[in-house]
Design a protein around this motif. Structure first.
Motif, PDB file in Angstrom:
ATOM      1  N   CYS A  34      57.250  80.716 -12.725  1.00 31.17           N
ATOM      2  CA  CYS A  34      56.850  80.332 -11.377  1.00 31.17           C
ATOM      3  C   CYS A  34      56.573  78.828 -11.333  1.00 31.17           C
ATOM      4  N   ASN A  35      57.169  78.156 -10.383  1.00 34.44           N
ATOM      5  CA  ASN A  35      56.915  76.731 -10.184  1.00 34.44           C
ATOM      6  C   ASN A  35      55.704  76.593  -9.263  1.00 34.44           C
ATOM      7  N   ILE A  36      54.535  76.793  -9.821  1.00 30.77           N
ATOM      8  CA  ILE A  36      53.303  76.834  -9.030  1.00 30.77           C
ATOM      9  C   ILE A  36      53.001  75.509  -8.332  1.00 30.77           C
ATOM     10  N   PRO A  37      53.144  74.342  -8.991  1.00 23.98           N
ATOM     11  CA  PRO A  37      52.872  73.072  -8.286  1.00 23.98           C
ATOM     12  C   PRO A  37      53.735  72.892  -7.040  1.00 23.98           C
ATOM     13  N   PHE A  38      55.006  73.293  -7.123  1.00 18.80           N
ATOM     14  CA  PHE A  38      55.899  73.164  -5.968  1.00 18.80           C
ATOM     15  C   PHE A  38      55.414  74.035  -4.806  1.00 18.80           C
ATOM     16  N   VAL A  39      55.069  75.290  -5.115  1.00 20.20           N
ATOM     17  CA  VAL A  39      54.617  76.210  -4.073  1.00 20.20           C
ATOM     18  C   VAL A  39      53.296  75.735  -3.478  1.00 20.20           C
TER      19      VAL A  39
ATOM     20  N   TRP B 203      54.052  72.962  -1.085  1.00 21.45           N
ATOM     21  CA  TRP B 203      54.668  73.541   0.121  1.00 21.45           C
ATOM     22  C   TRP B 203      53.602  74.120   1.038  1.00 21.45           C
ATOM     23  N   ARG B 204      52.681  74.861   0.455  1.00 30.83           N
ATOM     24  CA  ARG B 204      51.626  75.495   1.255  1.00 30.83           C
ATOM     25  C   ARG B 204      50.737  74.433   1.906  1.00 30.83           C
ATOM     26  N   ASN B 205      50.310  73.437   1.143  1.00 30.06           N
ATOM     27  CA  ASN B 205      49.433  72.411   1.683  1.00 30.06           C
ATOM     28  C   ASN B 205      50.085  71.667   2.839  1.00 30.06           C
ATOM     29  N   PHE B 206      51.372  71.350   2.694  1.00 27.53           N
ATOM     30  CA  PHE B 206      52.084  70.633   3.755  1.00 27.53           C
ATOM     31  C   PHE B 206      52.140  71.461   5.035  1.00 27.53           C
ATOM     32  N   HIS B 207      52.544  72.716   4.917  1.00 27.21           N
ATOM     33  CA  HIS B 207      52.713  73.552   6.102  1.00 27.21           C
ATOM     34  C   HIS B 207      51.384  73.909   6.753  1.00 27.21           C
ATOM     35  N   TYR B 208      50.358  74.127   5.971  1.00 28.44           N
ATOM     36  CA  TYR B 208      49.063  74.473   6.550  1.00 28.44           C
ATOM     37  C   TYR B 208      48.469  73.276   7.287  1.00 28.44           C
TER      38      TYR B 208
END
Length: 209
Positions: free
Chosen positions: A123-128, A131-136
């Protein structure tokens, strides 16, 4: 039979042993469905302190979800007749399986061989997380701007000092807004334009629904 889309908190609850939720769903003769958003939410903040909690949530999805629904973009494309199939290759279930089979956060981040299924999982956890921080943050910013433009003038300026509060959802004016045809129409348009942005199509060249 009803389709019940479960919030991520439902999977956390089931994963911690609160099976009463499943009994409630069964009484309504419903199909319990997970979403790709739940996969991102479980994965994006996983660390050593909550690894077992989030792993059990992933296991709960695999054991109790009747299916994993399409991501928002794919669903909207089909709903508005613009399906491209660009997301059809994504197997969201494999993400939940990867989390469920990892024995540690290090294994999840660095990768491990799943001999039973014949996969190398990682799992590429840093990427996800990014992604979450940007969208939220983007979503929060859009809500705040909408409040200022449509409900409370100068809301952004007054926010830091706590001088302004939003009316409760039980306020008659808020209920009237949500019940209005204008609110419905604008919501549908917003969803349509969101879908068009996902397709990178200029919305001005297309008639809105």
């Amino acid at each position: 039979m009803k389709t019940i889309i479960a919030d991520t908190n439902v999977w956390y609850a089931i994963g911690t042993g609160k099976k009463c939720i499943l009994d409630i769903i069964k009484t309504h003769n419903g199909k319990l469905c997970a979403t790709p958003i739940s996969l991102f939410e479980i994965m994006s903040k996983i660390d050593e302190s909550n690894f077992e909690l989030r792993k059990n949530a992933a296991i709960a999805v695999l054991n109790h979800a009747d299916r994993i629904v399409d991501n928002n973009e794919a669903y909207m494309e089909r709903y508005f007749g613009c399906a491209t199939g660009r997301n059809d290759h994504i197997n969201w279930k494999q993400g939940f399986i990867t989390i469920s089979k990892a024995n540690s956060i290090d294994e999840l981040m660095n990768g491990f061989t799943d001999y039973a299924d014949g996969f190398y999982r990682k799992c590429n956890i840093p990427f996800v997380k990014d992604w979450r921080n940007f969208h939220y943050k983007d979503f929060r910013g859009g809500i705040i701007k909408s409040i200022e433009n449509n409900l409370i003038p100068k809301y952004i300026k007054q926010m830091p000092n706590g001088q302004q509060k939003i009316a409760k959802l039980t306020d008659p004016s808020i209920i009237a807004l949500f019940d209005s045809s204008e609110y419905y129409e604008e919501t549908i348009k917003a969803i349509y334009y969101r879908m068009m942005l996902g397709l990178q199509v200029d919305k001005r060249k297309h008639k809105s629904p």
